[in-house]
Motif scaffolding. Structure first.
Motif, PDB file in Angstrom:
ATOM      1  N   LEU A 168       5.733   5.365  -9.791  1.00 38.73           N
ATOM      2  CA  LEU A 168       5.434   4.461 -10.359  1.00 38.73           C
ATOM      3  C   LEU A 168       4.557   3.650  -9.381  1.00 38.73           C
ATOM      4  CD1 LEU A 168       8.607   2.613 -11.765  1.00 38.73           C
ATOM      5  CD2 LEU A 168       7.255   3.493 -13.091  1.00 38.73           C
ATOM      6  N   THR A 169       4.751   4.013  -8.138  1.00 38.86           N
ATOM      7  CA  THR A 169       3.980   3.230  -7.465  1.00 38.86           C
ATOM      8  C   THR A 169       2.740   3.969  -6.877  1.00 38.86           C
ATOM      9  OG1 THR A 169       5.325   3.783  -5.745  1.00 38.86           O
ATOM     10  CG2 THR A 169       5.751   2.017  -6.377  1.00 38.86           C
ATOM     11  N   TRP A 170       1.417   4.058  -7.213  1.00 39.35           N
ATOM     12  CA  TRP A 170       0.843   5.119  -7.226  1.00 39.35           C
ATOM     13  C   TRP A 170      -0.751   4.713  -6.702  1.00 39.35           C
ATOM     14  CZ3 TRP A 170      -4.281   3.217  -8.972  1.00 39.35           C
ATOM     15  CH2 TRP A 170      -4.342   2.252  -9.973  1.00 39.35           C
ATOM     16  N   GLY A 171      -0.889   5.759  -5.992  1.00 36.55           N
ATOM     17  CA  GLY A 171      -2.291   4.869  -5.099  1.00 36.55           C
ATOM     18  C   GLY A 171      -1.566   4.778  -3.822  1.00 36.55           C
ATOM     19  N   PHE A 172      -0.605   4.344  -3.513  1.00 35.06           N
ATOM     20  CA  PHE A 172       0.141   4.624  -1.688  1.00 35.06           C
ATOM     21  C   PHE A 172       0.567   5.335  -1.416  1.00 35.06           C
ATOM     22  CE2 PHE A 172      -0.761   0.414  -4.352  1.00 35.06           C
ATOM     23  CZ  PHE A 172      -1.109  -0.421  -3.171  1.00 35.06           C
ATOM     24  N   PRO A 173       0.607   5.665  -0.697  1.00 35.79           N
ATOM     25  CA  PRO A 173       0.912   6.976   0.283  1.00 35.79           C
ATOM     26  C   PRO A 173       2.785   6.853   0.563  1.00 35.79           C
ATOM     27  CG  PRO A 173      -0.056   6.395   1.942  1.00 35.79           C
ATOM     28  CD  PRO A 173      -0.374   5.530   0.883  1.00 35.79           C
ATOM     29  N   ASN A 174       3.079   5.722   0.206  1.00 41.10           N
ATOM     30  CA  ASN A 174       4.430   5.232   0.769  1.00 41.10           C
ATOM     31  C   ASN A 174       5.073   4.333   0.043  1.00 41.10           C
ATOM     32  OD1 ASN A 174       6.757   3.939   1.564  1.00 41.10           O
ATOM     33  ND2 ASN A 174       6.955   6.293   2.920  1.00 41.10           N
ATOM     34  N   ILE A 175       6.310   4.311  -0.564  1.00 40.53           N
ATOM     35  CA  ILE A 175       6.900   3.138  -1.490  1.00 40.53           C
ATOM     36  C   ILE A 175       6.314   1.404  -0.117  1.00 40.53           C
ATOM     37  CG2 ILE A 175       8.888   2.337  -2.068  1.00 40.53           C
ATOM     38  CD1 ILE A 175       9.200   4.631  -3.448  1.00 40.53           C
ATOM     39  N   ARG A 176       6.618   1.900   0.886  1.00 38.80           N
ATOM     40  CA  ARG A 176       6.720   0.414   1.809  1.00 38.80           C
ATOM     41  C   ARG A 176       5.904  -0.205   1.434  1.00 38.80           C
ATOM     42  NH1 ARG A 176       9.551   4.332   5.066  1.00 38.80           N
ATOM     43  NH2 ARG A 176      11.874   3.878   5.661  1.00 38.80           N
ATOM     44  N   TYR A 177       4.142   0.839   1.956  1.00 38.40           N
ATOM     45  CA  TYR A 177       3.288  -0.359   1.508  1.00 38.40           C
ATOM     46  C   TYR A 177       3.261  -0.526   0.150  1.00 38.40           C
ATOM     47  CZ  TYR A 177       1.834   3.244   5.202  1.00 38.40           C
ATOM     48  OH  TYR A 177       1.314   3.769   6.222  1.00 38.40           O
ATOM     49  N   TRP A 178       3.338  -0.241  -0.750  1.00 38.49           N
ATOM     50  CA  TRP A 178       3.616  -0.860  -1.899  1.00 38.49           C
ATOM     51  C   TRP A 178       4.175  -1.975  -1.701  1.00 38.49           C
ATOM     52  CZ3 TRP A 178       7.585  -1.958  -5.557  1.00 38.49           C
ATOM     53  CH2 TRP A 178       6.672  -2.490  -6.242  1.00 38.49           C
ATOM     54  N   SER A 179       5.959  -1.702  -1.740  1.00 37.83           N
ATOM     55  CA  SER A 179       6.471  -3.330  -1.819  1.00 37.83           C
ATOM     56  C   SER A 179       6.571  -4.545  -0.737  1.00 37.83           C
ATOM     57  CB  SER A 179       7.617  -2.921  -1.161  1.00 37.83           C
ATOM     58  OG  SER A 179       7.651  -2.028  -0.202  1.00 37.83           O
ATOM     59  N   HIS A 180       5.458  -3.988  -0.101  1.00 42.40           N
ATOM     60  CA  HIS A 180       5.110  -5.476   0.847  1.00 42.40           C
ATOM     61  C   HIS A 180       3.608  -5.801   0.331  1.00 42.40           C
ATOM     62  CE1 HIS A 180       3.907  -7.884   4.340  1.00 42.40           C
ATOM     63  NE2 HIS A 180       5.275  -7.021   4.806  1.00 42.40           N
ATOM     64  N   LEU A 181       2.923  -5.697  -0.211  1.00 40.33           N
ATOM     65  CA  LEU A 181       2.286  -6.177  -1.771  1.00 40.33           C
ATOM     66  C   LEU A 181       2.603  -6.908  -2.748  1.00 40.33           C
ATOM     67  CD1 LEU A 181      -1.061  -3.558  -1.819  1.00 40.33           C
ATOM     68  CD2 LEU A 181      -0.859  -5.925  -0.768  1.00 40.33           C
ATOM     69  N   ALA A 182       4.554  -6.076  -3.203  1.00 35.43           N
ATOM     70  CA  ALA A 182       4.595  -6.338  -4.632  1.00 35.43           C
ATOM     71  C   ALA A 182       5.399  -8.095  -3.872  1.00 35.43           C
ATOM     72  CB  ALA A 182       5.978  -5.869  -4.767  1.00 35.43           C
ATOM     73  N   THR A 183       5.828  -7.929  -2.254  1.00 30.99           N
ATOM     74  CA  THR A 183       6.315  -8.906  -1.934  1.00 30.99           C
ATOM     75  C   THR A 183       5.345 -10.226  -1.804  1.00 30.99           C
ATOM     76  OG1 THR A 183       7.844  -7.515  -0.611  1.00 30.99           O
ATOM     77  CG2 THR A 183       7.363 -10.721   0.440  1.00 30.99           C
ATOM     78  N   TRP A 184       3.784 -10.130  -1.111  1.00 28.88           N
ATOM     79  CA  TRP A 184       2.953 -10.634  -1.381  1.00 28.88           C
ATOM     80  C   TRP A 184       2.746 -11.495  -3.171  1.00 28.88           C
ATOM     81  CZ3 TRP A 184       1.356 -13.769   2.973  1.00 28.88           C
ATOM     82  CH2 TRP A 184       1.132 -12.550   4.574  1.00 28.88           C
ATOM     83  N   LEU A 185       2.898 -10.778  -3.844  1.00 27.35           N
ATOM     84  CA  LEU A 185       2.182 -11.139  -5.473  1.00 27.35           C
ATOM     85  C   LEU A 185       3.266 -11.627  -5.913  1.00 27.35           C
ATOM     86  CD1 LEU A 185      -0.211  -7.931  -5.100  1.00 27.35           C
ATOM     87  CD2 LEU A 185      -1.269  -9.826  -4.960  1.00 27.35           C
TER      88      LEU A 185
END
Length: 482
Positions: free
Chosen positions: A150-167
């Motif tokens: 699901l969190t494609w384009g990111f080497p780690n889920i944590r990178y995506w989750s912080h973007l989710a926190t912002w957005l």
């Protein structure tokens, strides 16, 4: 238009780095963009203040942020192999505050913020559609472990989750006040975007993000009360949609297809963080209150036995302990001063919204985003990852712009001598930033070139999952004899 372009660049490169042709690699491209963006925005904002000046001064947030910026700049005084991270942090906060000061003079600021929230939601919708496609492909390939697809384009889920926190808080703004949100189709798409991202967040069990969003929503409710109910209801509806998608797509369908469900567990423990936090704490006391210097987490002699026997990362999974260890407790004291100034201005704004009965949907969304990201950073140091800093730079800029914008009916103006002093100070600062910027960019490029060599020399010792300035950290250099 400049702000719209900034939104497209920052959020676009954060979300779709995997689709954009790469020059130096996705992570490095994002970092180089962040460096150039921070320097350019600082120059542009200082030039605008120098030559155009500022007419009003509802709040002077830069004064509250100056101690924090000064602490990061003082990091350049430490002996170090590379001089990159201190200026990155300083540029991040200085640029967002200065740009916010310039943007705050915009006559249609609220409309611009609604448009940017709509743009962010639309790009997130595209990302969500691709995640759905990857989900379908994973099911076709009988891959029950769907969280990583699901969190494609990111080497780690944590990178995506912080973007989710912002957005995610911005999706509720778009749902209620976004461009063409009066149309049922657009309103439905905005709602579906929020539901998609909540589904991905729940499927990946991002504890720090969920906790940050919960606390951000609580802060909004306490500050704005009834004036924030529209935003809070929208968040609730999107969360409910995400729960429905999670139950249907993550639980029921895999169970029907595979006979079992492989859910990502939500651990109640620290996931190995305690040895890292203890080591960072011990580091912060070595040279109290000044810290051991930028990037010393990577190069210091290990202090605690717990950390020596645990996994080694490029950061202690806590942004604030990382700063305490490397920049000292004075950095957290300076951060507390900055937060106090922001809270002071925010309290004035929230009181005005409550007293005048104004709709606080836009203000609530950006407030929740910043609070949630700040809380999340206490459980992960991925704020320093380039994708998070790019999106965070935009959100923080707009949030600070709202705090510095004159309140409706407020005629507070700077005196002529004060305006001259501000323009003169901005002029000197502009000269300093123009002089330092090229040297900093040159140092960043040198660091990157050395990184390419280190990937071969220290193969296996670095990790792309460590969100330091580059993927590997800071290894000893092999100097050739002259």
């Amino acid at each position: 238009m400049a702000l719209i372009f900034l939104a497209l660049i920052t959020i676009g490169f954060s979300l779709f780095a995997g689709l954009i042709p790469s020059v130096t690699g996705n992570y490095s491209d994002q970092r180089l963009l962040l460096v150039g963006l921070a320097w350019s925005v600082c120059c542009f904002s200082l030039a605008s203040i120098t030559f155009r000046g500022v007419q009003s001064s509802d709040s002077r947030l830069l004064i509250w942020l100056l101690p924090l910026i000064a602490v990061f700049l003082s990091g350049e005084l430490y002996p170090a192999t590379y001089r990159v991270e201190p200026l990155m942090f300083a540029g991040f906060f200085l640029g967002s505050c200065l740009c916010g000061r310039v943007v705050s003079q915009h006559n249609d600021l609220n409309l611009t913020l609604r448009r940017i929230a709509s743009i962010a939601t639309f790009m997130a919708l595209i990302y969500g559609f691709i995640a759905l496609m990857n989900y379908g492909l994973a099911l076709r390939d009988k891959n029950a472990d769907i969280d990583t697809t699901l969190t494609w384009g990111f080497p780690n889920i944590r990178y995506w989750s912080h973007l989710a926190t912002w957005l995610i808080p911005l999706f509720a703004i778009a749902h209620q006040k976004g461009v063409l949100s009066d149309l049922p189709l657009m309103r439905g798409l905005y709602l579906f975007t929020g539901a998609l991202w909540w589904w991905m967040l729940l499927s990946t069990s991002a504890r720090g993000s969920i906790l940050g969003l919960a606390l951000g929503s609580a802060v909004v409710f306490v500050l704005f009360r009834r004036q924030a109910l529209i935003w809070l209801k929208s968040v609730g509806v999107q969360l409910a949609g995400g729960l429905v998608l999670w139950f249907g797509l993550t639980v029921l369908i895999p169970w029907f297809l595979f006979g079992s469900v492989d859910l990502r567990h939500v651990d109640a423990d620290s996931s190995g963080r305690m040895p890292l936090w203890h080591e960072a704490w011990e580091m912060s006391l070595v040279n109290f209150p000044f810290g051991m210097g930028p990037q010393s987490w990577l190069t210091h002699s290990i202090i605690s036995d717990e950390y020596a026997n645990s996994k080694s990362y490029g950061h202690p999974h806590n942004m604030y302990l990382l700063w305490a260890a490397e920049y000292g407790w004075i950095s957290l004291a300076a951060l507390a001063i900055a937060v106090a100034g922001i809270m002071k201005s925010l309290l004035v704004r929230s009181s005005a919204y409550v007293e005048k009965g104004r709709d606080a949907t836009v203000m609530a969304g950006f407030t929740a985003s910043v609070v949630a990201a700040g809380v999340h950073s206490g459980f992960s140091a991925v704020l320093m990852a380039p994708a998070s800093m790019l999106t965070g730079f935009l959100v923080l800029t707009l949030f600070l712009a709202m705090l510095q914008a004159p309140l409706q009916g407020d005629s507070q103006r700077l005196s002529v001598p004060a305006r001259r002093l501000v323009r003169l100070s901005a002029g000197f600062a502009l000269l300093a930033v123009l002089a330092v910027g090229p040297l900093w960019i040159q140092e960043v490029w040198r660091y990157y070139q050395d990184n390419l060599e280190d990937r071969l020399t220290y193969k296996g010792q670095g990790s792309i999952y460590s969100p330091r300035f580059w993927s590997h950290g800071d290894f000893p250099r092999q100097r050739s004899a002259d």
